[in-house]
Scaffold this motif. Sequence first.
Motif, mmCIF file in Angstrom:
data_model
loop_
_atom_site.group_PDB
_atom_site.id
_atom_site.type_symbol
_atom_site.label_atom_id
_atom_site.label_comp_id
_atom_site.label_asym_id
_atom_site.label_seq_id
_atom_site.Cartn_x
_atom_site.Cartn_y
_atom_site.Cartn_z
ATOM 1 N N HIS A 1 33.068 60.112 36.207
ATOM 2 C CA HIS A 1 33.106 61.525 36.579
ATOM 3 C C HIS A 1 34.141 61.821 37.662
ATOM 4 N N HIS A 2 34.414 60.844 38.528
ATOM 5 C CA HIS A 2 35.147 61.137 39.763
ATOM 6 C C HIS A 2 36.480 60.426 39.930
ATOM 7 N N ARG A 3 36.918 59.678 38.927
ATOM 8 C CA ARG A 3 38.183 58.957 39.115
ATOM 9 C C ARG A 3 38.925 58.751 37.805
ATOM 10 N N SER A 4 40.233 58.577 37.946
ATOM 11 C CA SER A 4 41.090 58.110 36.861
ATOM 12 C C SER A 4 41.554 56.707 37.248
ATOM 13 N N GLU A 5 42.137 55.989 36.291
ATOM 14 C CA GLU A 5 42.573 54.620 36.561
ATOM 15 C C GLU A 5 43.944 54.367 35.943
ATOM 16 N N ILE A 6 44.697 53.500 36.589
ATOM 17 C CA ILE A 6 45.968 53.015 36.054
ATOM 18 C C ILE A 6 45.867 51.496 36.021
ATOM 19 N N TRP A 7 46.089 50.932 34.833
ATOM 20 C CA TRP A 7 45.993 49.484 34.663
ATOM 21 C C TRP A 7 47.375 48.902 34.412
ATOM 22 N N ARG B 1 34.566 41.364 27.408
ATOM 23 C CA ARG B 1 34.957 42.767 27.411
ATOM 24 C C ARG B 1 34.014 43.565 28.300
ATOM 25 N N LEU B 2 34.579 44.574 28.924
ATOM 26 C CA LEU B 2 33.814 45.463 29.771
ATOM 27 C C LEU B 2 33.075 46.464 28.897
ATOM 28 N N SER B 3 32.165 47.196 29.488
ATOM 29 C CA SER B 3 31.420 48.203 28.728
ATOM 30 C C SER B 3 32.344 49.349 28.315
ATOM 31 N N TYR B 4 31.952 50.042 27.255
ATOM 32 C CA TYR B 4 32.622 51.284 26.861
ATOM 33 C C TYR B 4 32.035 52.332 27.793
ATOM 34 N N GLN C 1 23.763 44.511 27.939
ATOM 35 C CA GLN C 1 22.571 45.348 28.105
ATOM 36 C C GLN C 1 22.399 45.894 29.524
ATOM 37 N N ARG C 2 23.519 46.185 30.191
ATOM 38 C CA ARG C 2 23.430 46.824 31.511
ATOM 39 C C ARG C 2 23.290 48.333 31.317
ATOM 40 N N ILE C 3 22.620 48.977 32.250
ATOM 41 C CA ILE C 3 22.430 50.432 32.177
ATOM 42 C C ILE C 3 23.597 51.129 32.852
ATOM 43 N N ASP D 1 29.547 55.204 39.633
ATOM 44 C CA ASP D 1 30.241 56.210 38.827
ATOM 45 C C ASP D 1 30.703 55.595 37.496
ATOM 46 N N ILE D 2 30.060 54.513 37.096
ATOM 47 C CA ILE D 2 30.317 53.912 35.779
ATOM 48 C C ILE D 2 29.209 54.395 34.852
#
Length: 113
Positions: free
Chosen positions: A39-45, A32-35, A111-113, A102-103
Amino acid sequence: METDIRPWGQYWVLEDAATHKVKRIEVKPKGRLSYQYHHHRSEIWTIIEGEATITLDGEVYTLGPSEVFRVPQGAKHRLENKQDTPLTIIEIQYGTYFGEDDIIRLDDDYQRI
């Protein structure tokens, strides 16, 4: 073609333009990706293969192949693969900036920042 290997899987950049960016994302089984939010984009999956568990602002959704999900700019979100087979999605980013910096991670298994 730009590609990046992450602890949860990998992605390939299919198109990178001034107005949008398109990625093919593969999430490993149980990955799973981080929660996070942007700030600068929206996404469509668009789900291509597998079953996606998506958290958006605390609400959880389950989607399968051919289903589409929208992540508004600034919304807290997470993509997860709870299955034993890979999850593949196509992500289209819209906005003013598409850099990986921008993540904004709120919670991360790795444990990534």
